[in-house]
Design an enzyme around this catalytic site. Structure first.
Site, short mmCIF file in Angstrom:
data_model
loop_
_atom_site.label_atom_id
_atom_site.label_comp_id
_atom_site.label_asym_id
_atom_site.label_seq_id
_atom_site.Cartn_x
_atom_site.Cartn_y
_atom_site.Cartn_z
N CYS A 139 -28.14 -8.81 11.15
CA CYS A 139 -29.47 -8.22 11.36
C CYS A 139 -30.53 -8.91 10.51
O CYS A 139 -31.60 -9.25 11.00
CB CYS A 139 -29.44 -6.73 11.00
SG CYS A 139 -29.33 -5.63 12.44
N CYS A 181 2.42 3.21 -3.31
CA CYS A 181 1.68 4.27 -4.00
C CYS A 181 1.23 5.36 -3.02
O CYS A 181 1.29 6.54 -3.34
CB CYS A 181 0.44 3.71 -4.68
SG CYS A 181 0.80 2.48 -5.94
N ARG A 229 -22.43 -7.03 9.84
CA ARG A 229 -23.51 -6.60 10.74
C ARG A 229 -24.86 -6.66 10.04
O ARG A 229 -25.85 -7.11 10.61
CB ARG A 229 -23.19 -5.18 11.23
CG ARG A 229 -24.18 -4.55 12.17
CD ARG A 229 -24.26 -5.28 13.48
NE ARG A 229 -25.41 -6.18 13.48
CZ ARG A 229 -26.01 -6.64 14.57
NH1 ARG A 229 -25.54 -6.34 15.76
NH2 ARG A 229 -27.04 -7.44 14.50
N CYS A 237 -7.48 -2.17 -5.34
CA CYS A 237 -6.05 -1.87 -5.22
C CYS A 237 -5.25 -3.15 -5.16
O CYS A 237 -4.22 -3.30 -5.82
CB CYS A 237 -5.78 -1.04 -3.97
SG CYS A 237 -5.73 0.74 -4.25
N CYS A 295 0.85 -1.20 0.00
CA CYS A 295 0.00 0.00 0.00
C CYS A 295 0.88 1.24 0.00
O CYS A 295 0.61 2.23 -0.68
CB CYS A 295 -0.89 0.03 1.23
SG CYS A 295 -1.91 -1.42 1.47
N CYS A 309 -35.39 -2.80 8.47
CA CYS A 309 -34.40 -2.06 9.26
C CYS A 309 -35.10 -0.98 10.08
O CYS A 309 -34.82 -0.78 11.25
CB CYS A 309 -33.37 -1.38 8.35
SG CYS A 309 -32.56 -2.46 7.18
#
Lengths: 108, 283
Positions: free
Chosen positions: B244, B102, B240, B136, B99, B199
């Site tokens: 749910c 760059c 998560r 990437c 990483c 939700c």
């Protein structure tokens, strides 16, 4: 052989002589207990930190024996009085013989 | 004696609602002294909802849990940040790049977490932070992609989040992302599973109330990735979401699916104005 072991310590940079300061230490370590079995039913060998010590200018502050029941990434918080300027030396002893060190200087 | 007992009982009766109420508290979140915006006026697109203040999930947790997040040394999620720091500098893949090759230091990622998910012109699609990391890795580094909701991915997201800590979330919802945002909004209000819960049923209509023994938050994702005490590791947004949806007793979408990407965009936009807190500490 435990990988990715990294000790971290938090000590105030300065204190008044005789004052109790709070020291926090944490080491990232899997703390494999030796009780677990892998997918094929073979026991996973024990690999833990078995001892932790803290010394101040060569004088022992705390000496801890760790047992397999202690969970991943053992964290210790304790208090110490600082009589003079000096250096705390923290040492962790691994089952595999590795020793991890960290030092923190403190001024009074 | 009897009188004393009565007084004690009265005191308990008065204090009890305070102790047992599950609503947001009035504490102030400061991480290592840096104050966070943990309550903010709801963004304009939420005008037709009953929510007028968006509140970080931090306010719904107990004092001990809150304190863990307020000190980066006590925050177990920071261990993952350290690990990701090592990964950041590790050369991987056929291009023999890390990483850092760059991007230099992770400080270059300042502000990134606050605006993701966002539109990627080249790809012609909405990209989450995780997708960008994997892009990437595969295209620039020639390395294997991280599994979408894996530990290394959560850790890398945490490292990038830390750089933006305290900055307000500012996810764009107009322009090319509008269509995906609408799809996310629809998912947010769609009831799923045998329990037929959306939700919104929990996180909009009932935040602050109890769900079994726990408080419902607004389901904000400004604090993700989140260290959960329950499973002692960093959890990603999609992980998560999956949990749910599963709890509504539905077949879940998979982490990284188009549905969850849309939902992430919509839910992130509901937290516009709140500080990036990641990695946060929750139950």
């Amino acid at each position: 052989m435990a990988s990715g072991v990294k000790p971290r310590v938090k000590v105030p940079k300065s204190a008044s002589a005789g004052d109790a300061i709070t020291i926090k230490t944490l080491i990232s370590h899997p703390m494999e207990s030796g009780q677990r079995k892998d997918g094929d039913g073979n026991p996973i060998p024990r690999s833990i930190i078995n001892r932790f010590t803290c010394e101040f200018n060569g004088q022992s502050v705390i000496d801890i024996t760790l047992e397999p029941a202690i969970s991943t990434n053992p964290y210790f918080e304790f208090e110490a009085t600082v009589p003079e300027a000096g250096e705390f030396a923290f040492t962790w002893y691994d089952d595999d013989g590795s020793v991890y060190n960290d030092n923190k200087a403190i001024t009074v | 004696m009897k009188n004393k007992a009565l007084t004690a009982f009265a005191a308990l009766a008065i204090s009890a609602p305070m102790v047992f109420a599950g609503g947001a508290d009035d504490d102030t979140l400061a991480i290592d002294g840096q104050e966070m915006i943990s309550k903010a006026a709801a963004p304009a697109h939420m005008a037709d909802t009953a929510v007028d203040t968006v509140i970080s999930g931090w306010h719904f947790r107990e004092d001990d849990t809150q304190a863990m997040q307020a000190d980066t040394f006590d925050n177990p999620g920071m261990i993952a940040v350290d690990q990701a720091m090592d990964a950041w500098n590790t050369v991987e893949g056929s291009a023999e790049k890390s990483c850092a090759t760059c991007h230099e230091g992770p400080e270059s990622m300042t502000g990134v977490r606050a605006v993701y998910p966002k539109w990627n012109e080249e790809a012609g699609s909405v990209r989450t932070l995780a997708m960008q990391i994997n892009d990437c890795r595969t295209n620039q580094m020639g390395a294997d992609a991280y599994k979408y909701d894996s530990g290394p991915m959560a850790a890398m997201e945490a490292l990038i989040s830390v750089q933006s800590r305290g900055m307000p979330v500012n996810v764009a919802i107009d322009g090319p992302v509008a269509e995906v945002w609408e799809q996310g909004k629809e998912l947010y209000y769609t009831r799923t599973g045998q329990l037929e819960l959306s939700c919104a049923n929990c996180h909009e209509d009932n935040y602050g109330n109890y769900i079994r023994a726990d408080h419902l938050s607004q389901g904000q994702i400004n604090g993700f990735p989140t260290y959960r005490l329950k499973n002692a590791k960093l959890n990603t947004v999609h992980g998560r979401f999956k949990g749910c949806v599963r709890d509504t007793r539905a077949e879940t979408y998979s982490p990284g699916s188009a549905e969850f990407i849309a939902l992430e965009l919509y839910v992130a936009s509901r937290g516009n104005g709140l500080s990036v807190e990641g990695p946060s500490v929750r139950n």
